[in-house]
Enzyme design. Structure first.
Site, mmCIF file in Angstrom:
data_model
loop_
_atom_site.group_PDB
_atom_site.id
_atom_site.type_symbol
_atom_site.label_atom_id
_atom_site.label_comp_id
_atom_site.label_asym_id
_atom_site.label_seq_id
_atom_site.Cartn_x
_atom_site.Cartn_y
_atom_site.Cartn_z
ATOM 1 N N ASP A 168 -4.912 86.236 20.688
ATOM 2 C CA ASP A 168 -5.212 84.307 21.573
ATOM 3 C C ASP A 168 -3.736 84.277 22.202
ATOM 4 O OD1 ASP A 168 -6.748 82.077 22.597
ATOM 5 O OD2 ASP A 168 -5.837 80.830 20.382
ATOM 6 N N GLU A 174 -9.330 90.507 21.699
ATOM 7 C CA GLU A 174 -7.536 90.036 21.700
ATOM 8 C C GLU A 174 -7.493 90.865 20.195
ATOM 9 O OE1 GLU A 174 -8.633 85.285 23.534
ATOM 10 O OE2 GLU A 174 -8.943 85.268 21.018
#
Length: 231
Positions: free
Chosen positions: A56, A128
Site C-alpha cells: 500500500d 498490492e
C-alpha cells in the site's frame, strides 16, 4: 489446481512467467497470494496482509514517482488528482482483472473461496501484496517497472478523460462483477424540501445521499457508494 481446488506452486510460477515477473524466493509470492481463510486452517502458511501493508505504501510512492516523471506538464494539483485515480481500489481492481490474480489466490474451503474471489477489495489487496513481493525479491527498479507496465494505460485514460458522473462510474464498477444494474430508492422529505436516496446492488445498500432534487440525491448516493468502495 490442487485436489482441494487451490492453485499449485506450478500454476503460480506459470502466472509469474506469463506476466514477466522474475523471482528468487517463490515463498514471498506464495505469501502474497494467500488469503487469511487459508492460513487459518494451514498453520504453517502466512497470509498476504503484511505484504499488502507494505505494498500500500509502495504503490503510493511509486505512483507519485511515476506521475512526476511521465507527466512533466502537469501542475501539482493535476498530479494529485491523477495520483488519486491510480492509487484507489478501483484502479487496483482493474489491474487484478487484467492479471487474473483470482486464479492464483489460496483461500479457505469452497464457500469461503467463492466469497473471497468475488471481493474486489481482496483482489486489489493481492495486487498490492504482489508489488511488495516484487520489491522485496527483486528490488525497487523491478517494482517501478511493474507499475509502469500495468498502470500506464490507466494513467493515460485518467489524464485524458473528464471525471465521470458518479452514477455512471458506479454502474461501470458493478458491471465488472455482475450483470445486475444499480438501483436507486429515492424519497422526498417534505419538511426539508429535499430528497434522500439509497444506492442498491444485489439487495445491499452501498451508499446514501441527500439533494435538493431527485437527480442530485441519487448522484450523491452514488458518490457515497464509490467513496466506500475505494477505501
Amino acid at each position: 489446481m490442487e485436489k482441494d481446488n487451490q492453485p499449485s506452486i506450478e500454476e503460480l510460477k506459470a502466472f509469474l512467467q506469463k506476466n514477466n515477473i522474475e523471482y528468487k524466493n517463490i515463498d514471498l509470492f506464495i505469501e502474497a497470494t494467500t488469503h487469511k481463510t487459508y492460513s487459518k486452517v494451514n498453520k504453517n502458511s502466512k497470509d498476504y496482509e503484511r505484504l499488502e501493508f507494505l505494498g500500500d505504501s509502495l504503490v503510493g510512492f511509486l505512483i507519485s514517482d511515476y506521475c512526476v516523471r511521465e507527466f512533466s506538464s502537469l501542475e501539482p494539483g493535476e498530479l494529485s488528482r491523477l495520483r488519486s485515480k491510480l492509487v484507489d481500489k478501483l484502479a487496483l481492481f482493474k489491474i487484478a482483472q487484467k492479471l487474473k490474480v483470482e486464479q492464483i489466490i489460496k483461500t479457505g474451503p469452497k464457500k469461503a473461496r467463492n466469497e473471497v474471489l468475488s471481493s474486489s477489495n481482496v483482489l486489489s489487496d493481492v495486487v498490492e501484496a504482489l508489488i511488495a513481493a516484487i520489491y522485496l525479491d527483486q528490488g525497487m527498479q523491478s517494482a517501478k517497472d511493474f507499475i509502469k507496465s500495468h498502470f500506464y494505460e490507466i494513467a493515460n485514460k485518467a489524464q485524458n478523460k473528464p471525471n465521470k458522473d458518479p452514477k455512471s462510474e458506479l454502474q461501470e464498477y458493478f458491471q465488472t462483477i455482475s450483470a445486475e444494474t444499480v438501483k436507486y430508492e429515492t424519497i422526498e422529505i417534505p419538511n426539508k424540501r429535499s430528497f434522500e436516496s439509497k444506492a442498491w446492488h444485489l439487495n445491499k445498500i452501498y451508499g446514501t445521499g441527500v439533494g435538493l432534487s431527485k437527480k442530485d440525491a441519487e448522484k450523491n448516493a452514488a458518490a457515497n457508494a464509490l467513496s466506500k468502495l475505494k477505501t
